[in-house]
Scaffold this motif. Structure first.
Motif, PDB file in Angstrom:
ATOM      1  N   LEU A  65      37.838  33.857  33.703  1.00  0.00           N
ATOM      2  CA  LEU A  65      38.240  35.002  34.525  1.00  0.00           C
ATOM      3  C   LEU A  65      38.431  34.616  35.984  1.00  0.00           C
ATOM      4  N   LEU A  98      40.753  43.528  27.737  1.00  0.00           N
ATOM      5  CA  LEU A  98      40.412  42.602  28.816  1.00  0.00           C
ATOM      6  C   LEU A  98      41.680  42.084  29.502  1.00  0.00           C
ATOM      7  N   LEU A 128      33.753  41.855  35.692  1.00  0.00           N
ATOM      8  CA  LEU A 128      34.306  41.804  34.334  1.00  0.00           C
ATOM      9  C   LEU A 128      33.353  41.102  33.370  1.00  0.00           C
TER      10      LEU A 128
END
Length: 134
Positions: free
Chosen positions: A35, A104, A131
């Motif tokens: 991420l 996501l 996240l």
């Protein structure tokens, strides 16, 4: 030429993602690194895309068909691999992996479009951390 530029940037991004995933053994660290990398890389490319999108807008339908599906499938495979490992280790509990991955990736796209352009690296890292904690 446009196709070559897009492929070049995609390959650089893909190589960077694969590198950071391999650096960690923990699925949580792998997901976190994924991420952070995708958001930071997107920020770096945002200036390029802002300039180039205006000049290549007539090519977008072709580019979307040619590359979007491939890029999306690669992203899904990367995340699925991390999730599979985390589920096997009892770290992640996800009922519907495919739906989770789609959500996501949609969140990441939203961050890329609406939040990244005016954020600094610390703020980008904060989004990635949030996240991961979800």
């Amino acid at each position: 030429l446009i196709e070559e530029v897009v492929l070049y940037e995609y390959r650089k991004f893909r190589d960077e993602v694969e590198k950071v995933i391999k650096e960690h053994s923990s699925p949580v660290k792998k997901l976190s690194s994924y991420l952070h990398t995708i958001l930071r890389y997107s920020k770096k490319l945002s200036i390029f895309y802002n300039v180039s999108m205006q000049s290549i807008s007539e090519y977008m339908p072709y580019l979307q068909k040619a590359f979007y599906k491939e890029i999306r499938e690669q992203e899904m495979r990367s995340i699925k691999s991390i999730l599979d490992e985390g589920i096997a280790d009892g770290i992640f509990k996800i009922e519907d992996k495919e739906r989770f991955i789609e959500l996501l990736l949609s969140i990441i796209r939203g961050i890329n479009v609406f939040l990244l352009p005016d954020k600094n690296e610390d703020e980008i890292d904060d989004y990635a951390n949030h996240l991961v904690s979800m």
